[in-house]
Design an enzyme around this catalytic site. Structure first.
Site, mmCIF file in Angstrom:
data_model
loop_
_atom_site.group_PDB
_atom_site.id
_atom_site.type_symbol
_atom_site.label_atom_id
_atom_site.label_comp_id
_atom_site.label_asym_id
_atom_site.label_seq_id
_atom_site.Cartn_x
_atom_site.Cartn_y
_atom_site.Cartn_z
ATOM 1 C CG HIS A 207 -4.458 74.942 25.625
ATOM 2 N ND1 HIS A 207 -3.587 74.231 26.551
ATOM 3 C CD2 HIS A 207 -5.177 75.908 26.388
ATOM 4 C CE1 HIS A 207 -3.940 74.958 27.809
ATOM 5 N NE2 HIS A 207 -4.987 75.996 27.533
ATOM 6 C CG HIS A 209 -9.730 77.271 28.023
ATOM 7 N ND1 HIS A 209 -9.460 77.363 29.344
ATOM 8 C CD2 HIS A 209 -8.391 77.486 27.675
ATOM 9 C CE1 HIS A 209 -8.521 77.416 29.712
ATOM 10 N NE2 HIS A 209 -7.445 77.363 28.541
ATOM 11 C CB CYS A 240 -6.773 82.369 31.766
ATOM 12 S SG CYS A 240 -5.530 83.183 31.924
ATOM 13 C CG ASN A 249 -7.555 73.466 29.683
ATOM 14 O OD1 ASN A 249 -7.136 74.006 30.539
ATOM 15 N ND2 ASN A 249 -7.293 73.948 28.181
HETATM 16 C C1 HMG Z 1 5.626 87.342 34.273
HETATM 17 C C2 HMG Z 1 5.738 87.972 35.418
HETATM 18 C C3 HMG Z 1 6.478 87.032 36.533
HETATM 19 C C4 HMG Z 1 6.226 89.259 34.909
HETATM 20 O O1 HMG Z 1 5.821 90.142 36.007
HETATM 21 P P1 HMG Z 1 6.697 91.441 36.267
HETATM 22 O O2 HMG Z 1 6.071 92.316 37.473
HETATM 23 O O3 HMG Z 1 6.579 92.156 34.815
HETATM 24 O O4 HMG Z 1 8.033 91.081 36.652
HETATM 25 P P2 HMG Z 1 9.363 91.698 36.919
HETATM 26 O O5 HMG Z 1 10.557 91.342 36.263
HETATM 27 O O6 HMG Z 1 9.316 93.315 36.871
HETATM 28 O O7 HMG Z 1 9.203 91.494 38.648
HETATM 29 C C5 HMG Z 1 8.459 91.983 39.432
HETATM 30 C C6 HMG Z 1 8.189 91.172 40.629
HETATM 31 O O8 HMG Z 1 7.913 89.631 40.521
HETATM 32 C C7 HMG Z 1 9.074 88.708 40.762
HETATM 33 N N1 HMG Z 1 9.059 87.804 39.693
HETATM 34 C C8 HMG Z 1 9.499 88.284 38.448
HETATM 35 N N2 HMG Z 1 9.319 86.791 37.765
HETATM 36 C C9 HMG Z 1 8.972 85.804 38.531
HETATM 37 C C10 HMG Z 1 9.046 84.329 38.570
HETATM 38 N N3 HMG Z 1 9.194 83.722 37.485
HETATM 39 N N4 HMG Z 1 8.622 83.863 39.471
HETATM 40 C C11 HMG Z 1 8.256 84.473 40.802
HETATM 41 N N5 HMG Z 1 8.443 85.710 40.957
HETATM 42 C C12 HMG Z 1 8.832 86.536 39.726
HETATM 43 C C13 HMG Z 1 10.076 89.679 41.000
HETATM 44 O O9 HMG Z 1 11.217 88.929 41.769
HETATM 45 C C14 HMG Z 1 9.807 90.975 41.436
HETATM 46 O O10 HMG Z 1 9.420 90.722 42.840
HETATM 47 P P3 HMG Z 1 9.618 91.854 43.735
HETATM 48 O O11 HMG Z 1 10.853 92.486 43.698
HETATM 49 O O12 HMG Z 1 8.500 93.068 43.253
HETATM 50 O O13 HMG Z 1 9.255 91.325 45.249
HETATM 51 C C15 HMG Z 1 4.227 88.149 35.892
HETATM 52 O O14 HMG Z 1 3.440 88.787 34.978
HETATM 53 C C16 HMG Z 1 3.479 86.703 36.141
HETATM 54 O O15 HMG Z 1 3.909 85.990 37.122
HETATM 55 N N6 HMG Z 1 2.200 86.461 35.545
HETATM 56 C C17 HMG Z 1 1.460 85.250 35.824
HETATM 57 C C18 HMG Z 1 1.121 84.712 34.371
HETATM 58 C C19 HMG Z 1 0.434 83.617 34.648
HETATM 59 O O16 HMG Z 1 1.090 82.474 35.132
HETATM 60 N N7 HMG Z 1 -0.553 83.332 33.863
HETATM 61 C C20 HMG Z 1 -1.429 82.405 33.629
HETATM 62 C C21 HMG Z 1 -0.621 81.004 32.867
HETATM 63 S S1 HMG Z 1 -0.730 81.147 31.276
HETATM 64 C C22 HMG Z 1 -2.204 80.515 30.940
HETATM 65 O O17 HMG Z 1 -2.833 79.939 31.743
HETATM 66 C C23 HMG Z 1 -2.559 80.557 29.206
HETATM 67 C C24 HMG Z 1 -2.476 78.924 28.583
HETATM 68 C C25 HMG Z 1 -0.812 78.665 28.858
HETATM 69 O O18 HMG Z 1 -2.877 77.842 29.322
HETATM 70 C C26 HMG Z 1 -2.683 78.824 27.304
HETATM 71 C C27 HMG Z 1 -4.181 79.571 27.051
HETATM 72 O O19 HMG Z 1 -5.146 78.881 27.339
HETATM 73 O O20 HMG Z 1 -4.201 80.589 26.621
#
Ligand code: HMG
Length: 309
Positions: A207, A209, A240, A249
């Protein structure tokens, strides 16, 4: 040197490509993009992610997009699920595959998913268990396997460490990501070698970029090792949210052009891919990032001019 005769490309444009888009992209546009990718022969599409809408607002329409796709039996649809909350929402939309995503660098893990590497594995373990019990295939993604925007170079041993943790919790396939596109062929090979200590070559994908223009070279280096699965993004969409300055990518069109030129099958129709890329680029109001698409679109234009003369 022998290369695989067939390569599988996972189209990540709808998810990785669009997640960082600042302007709102309507669900209908995402769905149309997926339909066009299907028409171009994509058999593996990463559709969306079930993450916090506060962290990644662009993916807040995850369920709507999943529900709106006219699914094809021969296409597999995957979604990202960082924790049980994400998994529980995702499973209602019937994905074929889920992706748990960690990082080989501690700092990136904290910035991206708000926890340490060890904590991320604790979060992923029940997700993997639930998905496998439900017959849903589990892919893992490892970010920053070559370099990290916060820590700099990432040692292959860190990649091997994370790959082992992923394997131990039951992840079936692992993606080796160069998140910020700083890799060059030998560095990427070392990251892949560290991963191959724990996963079979048939369960490993690249994967890459394209921030520094190295992604096609890195793909070729991985191919030379026997890796035959890659994530690519139509029109080179993406970046990202937690890796400032990282571009998209490697463009699907660029990889397909290289592979077809080497006599390697992908099952994809390059012209239709260019059309899909032109559709989403127009919807976003900017030119495609794919060099191949730019060349082919210019050729089409000049053919039109020639016909008109
Ligand atoms: C992982 C979390 C959710 C942890 O986030 P957190 O704040 O640590 O989670 P929490 O469990 O403490 O919950 C806090 C709040 O988030 C909510 N929550 C908790 N989990 C969820 C969920 N699943 N869906 C919807 N809501 C969620 C939860 O309900 C709560 O809501 P509140 O009570 O404050 O209203 C947060 O850090 C997050 O969403 N991060 C985004 C990560 C992301 O999407 N990054 C981009 C993708 S990875 C990428 O692109 C790389 C890749 C794969 O392509 C490979 C590469 O190139 O490297």
């Amino acid at each position: 040197m022998s290369y695989p005769s067939r390569v599988k490309l996972v189209e990540v444009g709808p998810r990785d490509g669009l997640q960082n888009e600042k302007q709102p992209v309507p669900a209908a546009v995402k769905i149309e993009l997926i339909h066009r990718l299907q028409a171009a022969g994509s058999k593996e599409i990463e559709v969306t992610s079930f993450v916090s809408p506060k962290w990644v607002p662009q993916m807040a329409d995850n369920a709507e997009v999943m529900a709106g796709i006219e699914r094809r039996a021969d296409v597999r649809y995957s979604v990202l699920t960082p924790n049980m909350k994400g998994y529980e929402a995702a499973v209602l939309t019937q994905p074929d595959e889920i992706v748990v995503f960690g990082a080989a660098s501690e700092a990136f893990s904290q910035k991206n998913i708000n926890c340490s590497i060890a904590e991320s594995i604790e979060r992923f373990a029940p997700v993997v268990e639930a998905a496998r019990a439900a017959g849903i295939y589990v892919r893992g993604a490892m970010s920053c396997t070559v370099g990290c925007p916060y820590e700099g170079d990432v040692a292959p041993s860190q990649v091997g460490y994370l790959a082992k943790l992923m394997k131990d919790i039951g992840v079936q396939h692992i993606g080796v990501a160069d998140t910020i596109g700083v890799g060059t062929p030998i560095k990427v090979r070392k990251a892949l070698e560290a991963t191959l200590q724990h996963f079979d070559i048939n369960d490993v994908s690249g994967h890459f970029h394209d921030t520094y223009g190295q992604a096609v070279a890195n793909t070729l280096a991985a191919l030379a090792m026997g890796v035959w699965q890659f994530d690519t993004s139509v029109a080179g969409l993406g970046g990202c949210p937690y890796a400032k300055g990282a571009t998209g990518n490697v463009a699907t069109e660029d990889v397909v052009y290289m592979l077809h030129g080497m006599g390697i099958e992908t099952g994809l129709d390059l012209d239709k891919l260019v059309d899909a890329g032109a559709f989403i680029s127009q919807a976003l109001g900017r030119p495609t990032q794919s060099r191949v698409a730019k060349a082919l679109l210019a050729k089409r234009d000049s053919a039109g001019v020639c016909e008109a003369v």
